[in-house]
Motif scaffolding. Structure first.
Motif, PDB file in Angstrom:
ATOM      1  N   GLU A  52       0.835  -1.212   0.000  1.00  0.00           N
ATOM      2  CA  GLU A  52       0.000   0.000   0.000  1.00  0.00           C
ATOM      3  C   GLU A  52       0.867   1.258   0.000  1.00  0.00           C
ATOM      4  N   ALA A  53       1.955   1.257   0.762  1.00  0.00           N
ATOM      5  CA  ALA A  53       2.855   2.417   0.810  1.00  0.00           C
ATOM      6  C   ALA A  53       3.490   2.658  -0.554  1.00  0.00           C
ATOM      7  N   TYR A  54       3.852   1.587  -1.238  1.00  0.00           N
ATOM      8  CA  TYR A  54       4.439   1.729  -2.571  1.00  0.00           C
ATOM      9  C   TYR A  54       3.424   2.329  -3.542  1.00  0.00           C
ATOM     10  N   GLN A  55       2.184   1.866  -3.486  1.00  0.00           N
ATOM     11  CA  GLN A  55       1.141   2.395  -4.369  1.00  0.00           C
ATOM     12  C   GLN A  55       0.897   3.885  -4.095  1.00  0.00           C
ATOM     13  N   GLN A  56       0.876   4.272  -2.825  1.00  0.00           N
ATOM     14  CA  GLN A  56       0.697   5.688  -2.488  1.00  0.00           C
ATOM     15  C   GLN A  56       1.867   6.518  -2.994  1.00  0.00           C
ATOM     16  N   LEU A  57       3.062   5.976  -2.890  1.00  0.00           N
ATOM     17  CA  LEU A  57       4.240   6.677  -3.394  1.00  0.00           C
ATOM     18  C   LEU A  57       4.148   6.878  -4.906  1.00  0.00           C
ATOM     19  N   LEU A  58       3.698   5.847  -5.624  1.00  0.00           N
ATOM     20  CA  LEU A  58       3.519   5.980  -7.072  1.00  0.00           C
ATOM     21  C   LEU A  58       2.480   7.046  -7.412  1.00  0.00           C
ATOM     22  N   GLU A  59       1.398   7.089  -6.660  1.00  0.00           N
ATOM     23  CA  GLU A  59       0.366   8.108  -6.895  1.00  0.00           C
ATOM     24  C   GLU A  59       0.925   9.509  -6.668  1.00  0.00           C
ATOM     25  N   GLN A  60       1.732   9.682  -5.625  1.00  0.00           N
ATOM     26  CA  GLN A  60       2.328  10.987  -5.351  1.00  0.00           C
ATOM     27  C   GLN A  60       3.300  11.384  -6.461  1.00  0.00           C
ATOM     28  N   LEU A  61       4.089  10.423  -6.939  1.00  0.00           N
ATOM     29  CA  LEU A  61       5.015  10.707  -8.043  1.00  0.00           C
ATOM     30  C   LEU A  61       4.258  11.079  -9.311  1.00  0.00           C
ATOM     31  N   ASP A  62       3.153  10.412  -9.560  1.00  0.00           N
ATOM     32  CA  ASP A  62       2.356  10.721 -10.739  1.00  0.00           C
ATOM     33  C   ASP A  62       1.774  12.132 -10.636  1.00  0.00           C
ATOM     34  N   GLN A  63       1.297  12.518  -9.455  1.00  0.00           N
ATOM     35  CA  GLN A  63       0.779  13.880  -9.267  1.00  0.00           C
ATOM     36  C   GLN A  63       1.878  14.912  -9.499  1.00  0.00           C
ATOM     37  N   LEU A  64       3.056  14.660  -8.961  1.00  0.00           N
ATOM     38  CA  LEU A  64       4.182  15.564  -9.152  1.00  0.00           C
ATOM     39  C   LEU A  64       4.542  15.681 -10.635  1.00  0.00           C
ATOM     40  N   SER A  65       4.523  14.554 -11.323  1.00  0.00           N
ATOM     41  CA  SER A  65       4.826  14.559 -12.743  1.00  0.00           C
ATOM     42  C   SER A  65       3.830  15.420 -13.518  1.00  0.00           C
ATOM     43  N   TRP A  66       2.537  15.315 -13.196  1.00  0.00           N
ATOM     44  CA  TRP A  66       1.537  16.127 -13.889  1.00  0.00           C
ATOM     45  C   TRP A  66       1.702  17.611 -13.577  1.00  0.00           C
ATOM     46  N   ILE A  67       2.071  17.942 -12.361  1.00  0.00           N
ATOM     47  CA  ILE A  67       2.332  19.342 -12.009  1.00  0.00           C
ATOM     48  C   ILE A  67       3.503  19.866 -12.842  1.00  0.00           C
ATOM     49  N   ASN A  68       4.580  19.084 -12.922  1.00  0.00           N
ATOM     50  CA  ASN A  68       5.747  19.502 -13.702  1.00  0.00           C
ATOM     51  C   ASN A  68       5.420  19.592 -15.186  1.00  0.00           C
ATOM     52  N   TRP A  69       4.605  18.675 -15.680  1.00  0.00           N
ATOM     53  CA  TRP A  69       4.149  18.724 -17.077  1.00  0.00           C
ATOM     54  C   TRP A  69       3.442  20.048 -17.351  1.00  0.00           C
ATOM     55  N   GLU A  70       2.535  20.414 -16.437  1.00  0.00           N
ATOM     56  CA  GLU A  70       1.767  21.647 -16.608  1.00  0.00           C
ATOM     57  C   GLU A  70       2.677  22.872 -16.537  1.00  0.00           C
ATOM     58  N   LEU A  71       3.656  22.851 -15.636  1.00  0.00           N
ATOM     59  CA  LEU A  71       4.606  23.962 -15.555  1.00  0.00           C
ATOM     60  C   LEU A  71       5.342  24.149 -16.877  1.00  0.00           C
ATOM     61  N   LEU A  72       5.833  23.040 -17.438  1.00  0.00           N
ATOM     62  CA  LEU A  72       6.551  23.128 -18.711  1.00  0.00           C
ATOM     63  C   LEU A  72       5.619  23.568 -19.843  1.00  0.00           C
ATOM     64  N   ARG A  73       4.394  23.076 -19.834  1.00  0.00           N
ATOM     65  CA  ARG A  73       3.426  23.471 -20.866  1.00  0.00           C
ATOM     66  C   ARG A  73       3.196  24.970 -20.859  1.00  0.00           C
ATOM     67  N   ARG A  74       3.154  25.544 -19.657  1.00  0.00           N
ATOM     68  CA  ARG A  74       2.926  26.994 -19.534  1.00  0.00           C
ATOM     69  C   ARG A  74       4.199  27.808 -19.749  1.00  0.00           C
ATOM     70  N   GLY A  75       5.332  27.131 -19.862  1.00  0.00           N
ATOM     71  CA  GLY A  75       6.601  27.840 -20.036  1.00  0.00           C
ATOM     72  C   GLY A  75       7.234  28.251 -18.726  1.00  0.00           C
ATOM     73  N   ASP A  76       6.754  27.752 -17.616  1.00  0.00           N
ATOM     74  CA  ASP A  76       7.327  28.066 -16.304  1.00  0.00           C
ATOM     75  C   ASP A  76       8.472  27.107 -16.006  1.00  0.00           C
ATOM     76  N   PRO A  77       9.419  27.547 -15.175  1.00  0.00           N
ATOM     77  CA  PRO A  77      10.534  26.660 -14.828  1.00  0.00           C
ATOM     78  C   PRO A  77      10.081  25.567 -13.849  1.00  0.00           C
ATOM     79  N   LEU A  78      10.769  24.465 -13.912  1.00  0.00           N
ATOM     80  CA  LEU A  78      10.541  23.400 -12.935  1.00  0.00           C
ATOM     81  C   LEU A  78      11.204  23.772 -11.621  1.00  0.00           C
TER      82      LEU A  78
END
Length: 94
Positions: A65-91
């Motif tokens: 369960e801890a591993y699955q939660q960690l993967l979910e958190q990493l996926d959320q972080l990845s989407w945030i970084n994706w959106e930052l790059l899409r908008r032209g903002d720095p990571l």
């Protein structure tokens, strides 16, 4: 920080039939539950671990369960970084 108890595996609960021809498991009520950790290795190999003690079973369940939660958190972080790059903002810095 990440959870130190994280386990990259599947937690399985199995009910099985034995080899005895006159056993009650042939009529429907199988033996079990038996608990396993299972994971895929390179070259399509599987590795399984039978968990025998209640403490092992509990720790394995929580670790998966801890591993699955960690993967979910990493996926959320990845989407945030994706959106930052899409908008032209720095990571964020490393």
């Amino acid at each position: 920080s990440f959870p130190s108890n994280a386990l990259h595996a599947s937690f399985l609960e199995r009910f099985l039939k034995c080899g005895r021809s006159n056993c009650h498991c042939r009529e429907g009520k199988k033996h079990g539950p038996f608990y396993y950790l299972s994971r895929c290795l390179p070259k399509r190999q599987m590795q399984s671990l039978l968990l025998k003690e209640p403490t092992q079973i509990s720790q394995a369940r929580h670790g998966v369960e801890a591993y699955q939660q960690l993967l979910e958190q990493l996926d959320q972080l990845s989407w945030i970084n994706w959106e930052l790059l899409r908008r032209g903002d720095p990571l964020p810095p490393e």
